[in-house]
Write a protein that holds these residues in place. Structure first.
Motif, short mmCIF file in Angstrom:
data_model
loop_
_atom_site.label_atom_id
_atom_site.label_comp_id
_atom_site.label_asym_id
_atom_site.label_seq_id
_atom_site.Cartn_x
_atom_site.Cartn_y
_atom_site.Cartn_z
N LEU A 23 63.05 41.10 72.74
CA LEU A 23 62.42 41.94 73.75
C LEU A 23 62.87 41.54 75.15
O LEU A 23 63.12 42.40 76.00
CB LEU A 23 60.90 41.84 73.63
CG LEU A 23 60.09 42.73 74.58
CD1 LEU A 23 60.40 44.20 74.34
CD2 LEU A 23 58.59 42.47 74.44
N THR A 32 56.64 47.22 75.97
CA THR A 32 55.74 46.51 75.08
C THR A 32 56.30 46.51 73.67
O THR A 32 57.04 47.41 73.28
CB THR A 32 54.34 47.16 75.08
OG1 THR A 32 54.47 48.53 74.66
CG2 THR A 32 53.71 47.11 76.45
N ALA A 33 55.93 45.48 72.91
CA ALA A 33 56.35 45.37 71.51
C ALA A 33 55.17 44.88 70.69
O ALA A 33 54.46 43.94 71.10
CB ALA A 33 57.54 44.41 71.37
N LYS A 66 56.68 50.29 66.99
CA LYS A 66 56.65 48.86 67.29
C LYS A 66 57.02 48.55 68.73
O LYS A 66 56.57 47.54 69.27
CB LYS A 66 57.62 48.12 66.35
CG LYS A 66 57.53 46.61 66.45
CD LYS A 66 58.36 45.94 65.38
CE LYS A 66 58.19 44.43 65.43
NZ LYS A 66 58.96 43.74 64.37
N CYS A 67 57.81 49.39 69.36
CA CYS A 67 58.27 49.11 70.73
C CYS A 67 58.19 50.38 71.55
O CYS A 67 58.53 51.48 71.06
CB CYS A 67 59.69 48.57 70.72
SG CYS A 67 60.35 48.16 72.36
N ILE A 126 62.80 47.50 67.83
CA ILE A 126 63.27 47.36 69.21
C ILE A 126 64.63 48.02 69.36
O ILE A 126 64.93 48.64 70.39
CB ILE A 126 63.30 45.88 69.61
CG1 ILE A 126 61.87 45.32 69.66
CG2 ILE A 126 63.99 45.69 70.95
CD1 ILE A 126 61.80 43.84 70.03
#
Length: 466
Positions: free
Chosen positions: A123, A144-145, A209-210, A285
């Motif tokens: 990230l 954000t992740a 997730k991201c 990501i």
């Protein structure tokens, strides 16, 4: 410098070197960077301890002071003496001026949960890529992740830190409401107004997730158009269907959060925020960065054509759009590797990630520039040595000697080589037809009070055998 003492390189019998090469392939790129840094420091220390270097440095300083010239060019002359060169054509500066992405070292890594360090490094590398591409807009943007699916913990950048300053350890761990769980290595907090949008999307879409919020001028301009993002290029198609939402700021009301989730939809990954850019999401990501890059390129392409009017634009048909979208989600077709010619297709499908190949290439670019990403490569780039020519010593004796005999015989027949001694070829080939036998026998040691059995190779002559 003639006075520099270089330590002797230890020799190897080949087996240790092979194991060392295997270990080098498995270790992350940041460890290789540490090893190179240690070697560089040893070299600098050896140069600094050199008597000739000190005398030359004192001579340069005395000359500068006598001539009344300042020490502006002093460091450049020292760099020239030490053999340090500047790469003026590179986009990135020297690695000494780069803040390492992976700043988690040694015992510190034990304080993170399984996989958290890798996710933090990945990230933090995305922040550096967005900064290098010029897509960062001050300190207001957020990425954000999702860190933990069960506890609903997320990683977010500290509010007030520029993208080129973000490291793996500086990321803050928060919960769904934005409450800080782990502070990280900075004293900065979290932008709750911006995180409310991310929290609403994460709550509505557990598969995401991201999330990356990008608002470059081109993306903001397209988000302000009533027509939205048009299917004009390949980049505008591979991101899938694009949603839109009238974003007015922080999402503190439950109705606004539900509206964002409803406008994004159950499968879309890109959401245009009217007059405020776009939110690009991904199940990984890599996929989130893939959507960001293509969104920015698609918006720039559309702005180049906006002057001719929408009626004069040629949009991609539905069939072509579907083919491009499906092709972007399939593993790239390439020739099989020589060392693994029979890789099963399902294994390739399982390992494939959308945007993964390009993301790994970008990680290599950062590592080569000295950013020390800490990324673990699925397909590492192995810079092997050039193939060595075959040596006769490495071949079996029978093959090499027989080839020598045949070549010698052919030269003799052609008259190019006059045989000086008839015994020459016989001496070289005598062992080929030798009736002697070599065998291993166990005998007792001699000359010791406590003899042990040892293995000895002895040869039996043909006459003895008979």
């Amino acid at each position: 410098m003639a006075d520099v003492d270089h330590s002797e390189v230890p020799q190897s019998n080949g087996i240790d070197g092979f194991e060392e090469d295997e270990r080098n392939k498995l270790r992350p790129a940041d460890i290789d960077a540490d090893v190179r840094e240690m070697e560089r420091r040893k070299r600098v220390e050896a140069i600094m301890n050199s008597r000739l270097f000190r005398e030359e440095l004192e001579r340069i300083i005395e000359t500068q002071l006598k001539e009344g010239i300042g020490t502006t060019n002093l460091m450049q002359q020292i760099s020239d003496m030490m053999g340090v060169s500047k790469n003026a054509g590179s986009v990135f500066k020297s690695s000494n001026c780069v803040i390492p992405i992976n700043d988690i070292r040694g015992v510190e890594a034990m304080g993170y949960a399984k996989g958290e360090k890798i996710l933090r490094c990945k990230l933090a590398a995305v922040f550096r890529l967005i900064d290098l591409y010029g897509w960062a807009q001050g300190v207001n943007s957020q990425i954000t992740a999702r860190l933990n699916q069960d506890e609903e913990h997320f990683l977010v950048n500290p509010f007030g830190v520029l993208f080129h300053e973000v490291t793996a350890s500086s990321l803050i761990k928060v919960d769904m409401q934005g409450t800080i769980v782990e502070q990280g290595t900075t004293n900065f907090g979290v932008n709750l107004s911006g995180f409310s949008l991310h929290g609403a999307i994460h709550a509505a879409r557990p598969d995401i997730k991201c999330i990356i919020h990008v608002h470059t001028p081109s993306v903001v301009a397209v988000s302000a158009l009533k027509c939205g993002l048009l299917p004009l290029s390949q980049e505008s198609v591979v991101i899938g269907e694009v949603s839109s939402h009238q974003y007015i700021g922080g999402l503190n009301e439950p109705e606004e959060k539900e509206k964002v989730a409803r406008n994004l939809g159950p499968i879309n990954k890109v959401l245009l925020l009217t007059n405020q850019g776009a939110v690009c999401c991904g199940e990984t990501i890599e996929e989130a960065f893939f959507n960001v890059r293509n969104t920015v390129l698609a918006c720039e392409t559309q702005l180049k054509l906006i002057n001719i009017g929408v009626d004069n634009m040629s949009l991609l048909p539905d069939e072509a759009r579907k083919k491009l979208y499906d092709a972007a989600r399939k593993p790239p077709q390439s020739t099989p590797r020589l060392d693994q010619p029979s890789i099963l297709e399902e294994k390739v499908e399982r390992k494939w990630r959308i945007g993964g190949v390009e993301f790994e290439a970008l990680m290599r670019m950062l590592d080569n520039a000295g950013f020390r990403t800490g990324y673990i490569y699925r397909h590492p780039l192995v810079k092997g040595e050039l193939p060595r020519p075959k040596n006769d010593v490495e071949l079996p004796p029978a093959v090499s000697s027989l080839g020598y005999l045949l070549e010698e015989e052919e030269l003799y027949k052609q008259g190019l080589w006059k045989r000086l001694d008839g015994r020459k070829g016989f001496d070289r080939s005598r062992w080929l037809n030798s009736p002697n036998v070599y065998q291993k026998v166990e005998i007792l040691e001699t000359g010791t009070p406590d003899p042990k059995k040892i293995t000895k190779v002895e040869y039996i002559k043909f006459e003895d055998k008979e």
